[in-house]
Design a protein around this motif. Sequence first.
Motif, PDB file in Angstrom:
ATOM      1  N   GLN A 874       0.830  -1.207   0.000  1.00  0.00           N
ATOM      2  CA  GLN A 874       0.000   0.000   0.000  1.00  0.00           C
ATOM      3  C   GLN A 874       0.866   1.260   0.000  1.00  0.00           C
ATOM      4  N   ARG A 875       1.948   1.241   0.789  1.00  0.00           N
ATOM      5  CA  ARG A 875       2.822   2.412   0.815  1.00  0.00           C
ATOM      6  C   ARG A 875       3.460   2.635  -0.567  1.00  0.00           C
ATOM      7  N   ILE A 876       3.934   1.561  -1.198  1.00  0.00           N
ATOM      8  CA  ILE A 876       4.576   1.682  -2.511  1.00  0.00           C
ATOM      9  C   ILE A 876       3.564   2.158  -3.543  1.00  0.00           C
ATOM     10  N   ALA A 877       2.342   1.594  -3.487  1.00  0.00           N
ATOM     11  CA  ALA A 877       1.323   2.005  -4.448  1.00  0.00           C
ATOM     12  C   ALA A 877       0.987   3.482  -4.281  1.00  0.00           C
ATOM     13  N   GLY A 878       0.873   3.951  -3.017  1.00  0.00           N
ATOM     14  CA  GLY A 878       0.577   5.353  -2.798  1.00  0.00           C
ATOM     15  C   GLY A 878       1.665   6.281  -3.324  1.00  0.00           C
ATOM     16  N   LEU A 879       2.916   5.887  -3.132  1.00  0.00           N
ATOM     17  CA  LEU A 879       4.020   6.707  -3.637  1.00  0.00           C
ATOM     18  C   LEU A 879       4.041   6.729  -5.168  1.00  0.00           C
ATOM     19  N   VAL A 880       3.750   5.591  -5.787  1.00  0.00           N
ATOM     20  CA  VAL A 880       3.666   5.554  -7.257  1.00  0.00           C
ATOM     21  C   VAL A 880       2.565   6.482  -7.735  1.00  0.00           C
ATOM     22  N   ALA A 881       1.400   6.438  -7.067  1.00  0.00           N
ATOM     23  CA  ALA A 881       0.291   7.319  -7.452  1.00  0.00           C
ATOM     24  C   ALA A 881       0.656   8.786  -7.296  1.00  0.00           C
ATOM     25  N   ALA A 882       1.550   9.084  -6.334  1.00  0.00           N
ATOM     26  CA  ALA A 882       1.982  10.467  -6.130  1.00  0.00           C
ATOM     27  C   ALA A 882       3.047  10.894  -7.117  1.00  0.00           C
ATOM     28  N   GLY A 883       3.494   9.964  -8.002  1.00  0.00           N
ATOM     29  CA  GLY A 883       4.454  10.321  -9.045  1.00  0.00           C
ATOM     30  C   GLY A 883       5.881   9.980  -8.731  1.00  0.00           C
ATOM     31  N   HIS A 902       9.746  -5.560  -7.529  1.00  0.00           N
ATOM     32  CA  HIS A 902       9.057  -6.821  -7.224  1.00  0.00           C
ATOM     33  C   HIS A 902       7.704  -6.554  -6.565  1.00  0.00           C
ATOM     34  N   HIS A 903       7.670  -5.683  -5.579  1.00  0.00           N
ATOM     35  CA  HIS A 903       6.395  -5.368  -4.915  1.00  0.00           C
ATOM     36  C   HIS A 903       5.422  -4.715  -5.892  1.00  0.00           C
ATOM     37  N   LEU A 904       5.931  -3.859  -6.750  1.00  0.00           N
ATOM     38  CA  LEU A 904       5.053  -3.155  -7.683  1.00  0.00           C
ATOM     39  C   LEU A 904       4.425  -4.125  -8.677  1.00  0.00           C
ATOM     40  N   ARG A 905       5.190  -5.138  -9.122  1.00  0.00           N
ATOM     41  CA  ARG A 905       4.603  -6.146 -10.012  1.00  0.00           C
ATOM     42  C   ARG A 905       3.488  -6.905  -9.306  1.00  0.00           C
ATOM     43  N   ASN A 906       3.679  -7.213  -8.039  1.00  0.00           N
ATOM     44  CA  ASN A 906       2.630  -7.897  -7.294  1.00  0.00           C
ATOM     45  C   ASN A 906       1.401  -7.012  -7.116  1.00  0.00           C
ATOM     46  N   VAL A 907       1.620  -5.711  -6.922  1.00  0.00           N
ATOM     47  CA  VAL A 907       0.495  -4.776  -6.811  1.00  0.00           C
ATOM     48  C   VAL A 907      -0.287  -4.774  -8.121  1.00  0.00           C
ATOM     49  N   PHE A 908       0.421  -4.676  -9.250  1.00  0.00           N
ATOM     50  CA  PHE A 908      -0.259  -4.701 -10.552  1.00  0.00           C
ATOM     51  C   PHE A 908      -1.082  -5.973 -10.711  1.00  0.00           C
ATOM     52  N   ALA A 909      -0.474  -7.125 -10.336  1.00  0.00           N
ATOM     53  CA  ALA A 909      -1.177  -8.391 -10.498  1.00  0.00           C
ATOM     54  C   ALA A 909      -2.411  -8.455  -9.600  1.00  0.00           C
ATOM     55  N   ARG A 910      -2.296  -7.990  -8.354  1.00  0.00           N
ATOM     56  CA  ARG A 910      -3.430  -8.053  -7.427  1.00  0.00           C
ATOM     57  C   ARG A 910      -4.560  -7.128  -7.860  1.00  0.00           C
ATOM     58  N   LEU A 911      -4.233  -5.942  -8.340  1.00  0.00           N
ATOM     59  CA  LEU A 911      -5.250  -4.952  -8.680  1.00  0.00           C
ATOM     60  C   LEU A 911      -5.713  -5.057 -10.126  1.00  0.00           C
ATOM     61  N   GLY A 912      -5.051  -5.879 -10.935  1.00  0.00           N
ATOM     62  CA  GLY A 912      -5.472  -6.033 -12.326  1.00  0.00           C
ATOM     63  C   GLY A 912      -5.177  -4.834 -13.193  1.00  0.00           C
ATOM     64  N   VAL A 913      -4.143  -4.078 -12.881  1.00  0.00           N
ATOM     65  CA  VAL A 913      -3.762  -2.921 -13.699  1.00  0.00           C
ATOM     66  C   VAL A 913      -2.456  -3.250 -14.428  1.00  0.00           C
ATOM     67  N   ARG A 914      -2.183  -2.447 -15.473  1.00  0.00           N
ATOM     68  CA  ARG A 914      -1.020  -2.753 -16.300  1.00  0.00           C
ATOM     69  C   ARG A 914       0.001  -1.620 -16.325  1.00  0.00           C
ATOM     70  N   SER A 915      -0.310  -0.491 -15.727  1.00  0.00           N
ATOM     71  CA  SER A 915       0.604   0.637 -15.798  1.00  0.00           C
ATOM     72  C   SER A 915       0.473   1.481 -14.544  1.00  0.00           C
ATOM     73  N   ARG A 916       1.446   2.362 -14.367  1.00  0.00           N
ATOM     74  CA  ARG A 916       1.431   3.276 -13.228  1.00  0.00           C
ATOM     75  C   ARG A 916       0.278   4.273 -13.363  1.00  0.00           C
ATOM     76  N   VAL A 917      -0.076   4.625 -14.610  1.00  0.00           N
ATOM     77  CA  VAL A 917      -1.193   5.554 -14.818  1.00  0.00           C
ATOM     78  C   VAL A 917      -2.496   4.921 -14.344  1.00  0.00           C
ATOM     79  N   GLU A 918      -2.721   3.657 -14.727  1.00  0.00           N
ATOM     80  CA  GLU A 918      -3.947   2.982 -14.288  1.00  0.00           C
ATOM     81  C   GLU A 918      -3.978   2.841 -12.770  1.00  0.00           C
ATOM     82  N   LEU A 919      -2.822   2.548 -12.176  1.00  0.00           N
ATOM     83  CA  LEU A 919      -2.771   2.429 -10.723  1.00  0.00           C
ATOM     84  C   LEU A 919      -3.130   3.765 -10.065  1.00  0.00           C
ATOM     85  N   SER A 920      -2.610   4.857 -10.590  1.00  0.00           N
ATOM     86  CA  SER A 920      -2.925   6.168 -10.027  1.00  0.00           C
ATOM     87  C   SER A 920      -4.408   6.478 -10.143  1.00  0.00           C
TER      88      SER A 920
END
Length: 935
Positions: A874-883, A902-920
């Motif tokens: 969650q912390r990594i995903a939030g920082l990615v969303a912040a740019g 590695h954590h970011l790839r797992n976040v993408f897989a869990r949330l079903g997104v393919r890019s940092r833009v979609e995650l944001s």
Amino acid sequence: MRGASRVAAAPRLYDRASELAAVAELSARAAEGKGAVLLLTGGPGTGRTALLDQAVRHSRIRAHRVAAPGGNRVPWSGVRALVSALAPTPSAARRALRAARGPGGVPGALAALCPGTPLLLCLDDHHLWDAHSRTALDAAWRANTGPWAWVVSFAAYHRPPDVPGARLLSLGRLSREGARNLLDDVCRVPLSASFRTRLLDEAAGHPGVLTVTAARACADPEDADGSSGPVTDDASLAEVYRGLLDSLPAECGRVLALVAVAGEPHPGTGRSDRGAGGPDTLRPVGADAVLAAARAVRASPEALDRLVADGLLRGTREALRFDDPFLRRAVLGTVPPSRRRELYALFSPPEAAKGRGAAARTAHAAGPGAGTSPAPRRSPVASAESASAGLPGASAESAPADVPGTPAAAGPARDAGHRSVRFRAPAGVGAPAGEARAAEDVRGLPGVVRGRAELARGLAALGDGPVGDAHQVLLLAASLLREGAPEEASDARFHAMEAAWAAGDPEACAIALGGAGFGGERPGSLSGVDAVERDFRDGMCAALAVRLAEARAPLARVVARDGASDEPRRLLRAGAAALVLGDAPAAVRVHARALATMRGTTGAALLPRVLEHLAYAELRAGQHERAAAHAREGLRTAECTGQRNAAAHQHAVLALAASVRGDAAAVMEHAGRALGTARAHGLVQATTLAEWAVARAELAGGLAAQAAARLAPLVGRGPRGGHFALRMLVVPCFVEAACAAGREAEAGRAAEEFAVWAALGLDPQAPGQLARCRALLAGGGDSADWYREAMRQHEESGSDFERARTLLAYGKWLRRRRRLVEARGPLSDALVTFERAAAGVWADQARAELRATGGPVGRRAAPGAVGELTPQQQRIAGLVAAGATNHEIADRLSLSPRTVDHHLRNVFARLGVRSRVELSGLLSRGSGDGRRLDR
């Protein structure tokens, strides 16, 4: 440049009945719907164009003659001229040109313009057409589709087009009766009987000489009849041979002038042999004397090599002579008498020192085109085997950018200060081309000259021929050049090693590098070479003998020193050393530098080799899409320069890249094209890559048994085995296929050998692949441990595709043991990675397995799914969303960038997104701005 269905007027032809009959037979085949090609060659003035005009004029089917485009050879200008001759309107011609440049090629354009219409297409001066048009036409002729008869003319001393099954006709001299009839046809006023007899004797049946001399005599018959000299004067011969002389490089013209003048027994008279014969009256000219004089007129020794290899000069070391006596006199006709005396003085020992200064001042006037004649232009076929192909000393300005039909493999090029070798495979007047004749012509010449001729032959075979033959010829060249030209001998050894490497013969590679196979070193074989080259030899020989402890230090020095060079030859050597060391990133970097260096020059024939090495290095580094992009560029350049062996390697790389994407159709197409050339020319490396690509596509498509059967020979030893440098790279794929096909015993033996190789540390991906093989073979509870170890190793090596394959295998293993919830994580991660890599078939497998576990497939995660992430995620995903970038996140959370990835790839897989833009976007919908997660 024009094409017409009929020629308005054409002179009568004599003694050409057999050639016209061959054209008529070709037209008859076209009328029956059968295409064929007739090749027509001849020297200057033998009437190639006149014969084509006559063929068009008397053709019973629609016929056109298309001349070579004038001026610079603009890409596709030849095909544009061809379709313009056939098209009814300019717009139709433009559409046809687009079709010719598309997948359908020239046959598609002709079928669109003249559907079902038999055509006689006469293409004049094929050697002057642009590279793109020649390549497109060669492909059309090999396909042999459509009711089209092709008559293709080209000048002697040029290599004929490579058209399987094509008939080759050479236009020779006229008979005495034919010569008489030609004189009757061209003479507007009657000539005296004595003049006619002298002309017939001196012209010796040469149509061009007869026509030009008769025209001059008819213009002033009284002066002609009263002349006491030869009726075929040198100025007339210069007019006949002007096209050939103007096409030669300037320094070749100077050397021809030296040989012509040196044969004069009395230079003050200006000529010696009066007719077509008379060579016995000439003074013998030795090759050593010509080479010494060449330096005084600023002509390199390689110019003499080219003239001998082309067949323009023949003889022995002690006595060089012109193959065509008329050519000698034509050369003399371009050199004023005062210049002849200065050049003649160079061959007189007492006057040599005095004459060299004057000769050097008049060097440009010495060759054809001196005086009031136009300056010689660069040859349109100026030996891509040397300048473009990167023979020793090739300079940027010496290589045309679009040399067609180049057979030579594009080897490493020396710096511009070194001498350049310029010669092609020979083609005699009125005879087919052949390398055997070159060997005969240079047999009596100095060793260096012979060595350079053999080097040209070897490079021709390396680029477009059996590599086993190339290896032997290049070894011979190295032995001939060893004493007189040690640096060129080193280049010959390097090319011989490349040939042996392509053939999959490690011992032959060691021999080519200067050792005596694996048994020891050949004494004195590397005298006069630099320390880096000695390091390369020592390191490669040790690596080939699997003495890697000895190989690492010298090869590392090669990478460090040559890898910082701006010389393509040294960069390619450094890249090869990096690949042998298993340092794929360094190999990519060095080969990319070599490509940037080559793109700064005008050479074209070296590019396929540079792009081939770069694409292969990128494959080893896991950069499949980049490798495919460079391979496509290399394929286009290889096809334009006639390097079928390089094209086969590029097709093999494209097949492997397509197997990653899961594009089975592209795999089969590229692999089939690679194997078509590789099997005929002994390219074991290309064969192994192509077969591996097909097997990987079969495995991705669920054909495990078929893939295992295809890969089994490639991982074995012996004559049926794969390439020695690729065997171990193929093993992980074979183990996976063999385990799925029930061939565990074979897979186990291969895995044990792979374990020994992986321990050597030559491939950073090998430890993870070995752990995956262990997991596949374990079959029990130990498999989970091996899968986890494999993923840990993949994290360190950074290979996303191999990691995804391990995750897919692990997910399958978990699902088959009914551990469905555990299987969803690895399968989801594998699916996202495959989708990122556009690996369609592999993604389909992961999607099917994930669906079988009951997990979500193809659905976007709801914003509430963020709560399922771990606190760190969650912390990594939030920082990615912040740019924030991965490095910024790593610094803030005290992690390594690899762990963040590695954590970011797992976040993408869990949330079903393919890019940092979609995650944001997903986090913004759930929390306003997403920043609460980064606290």
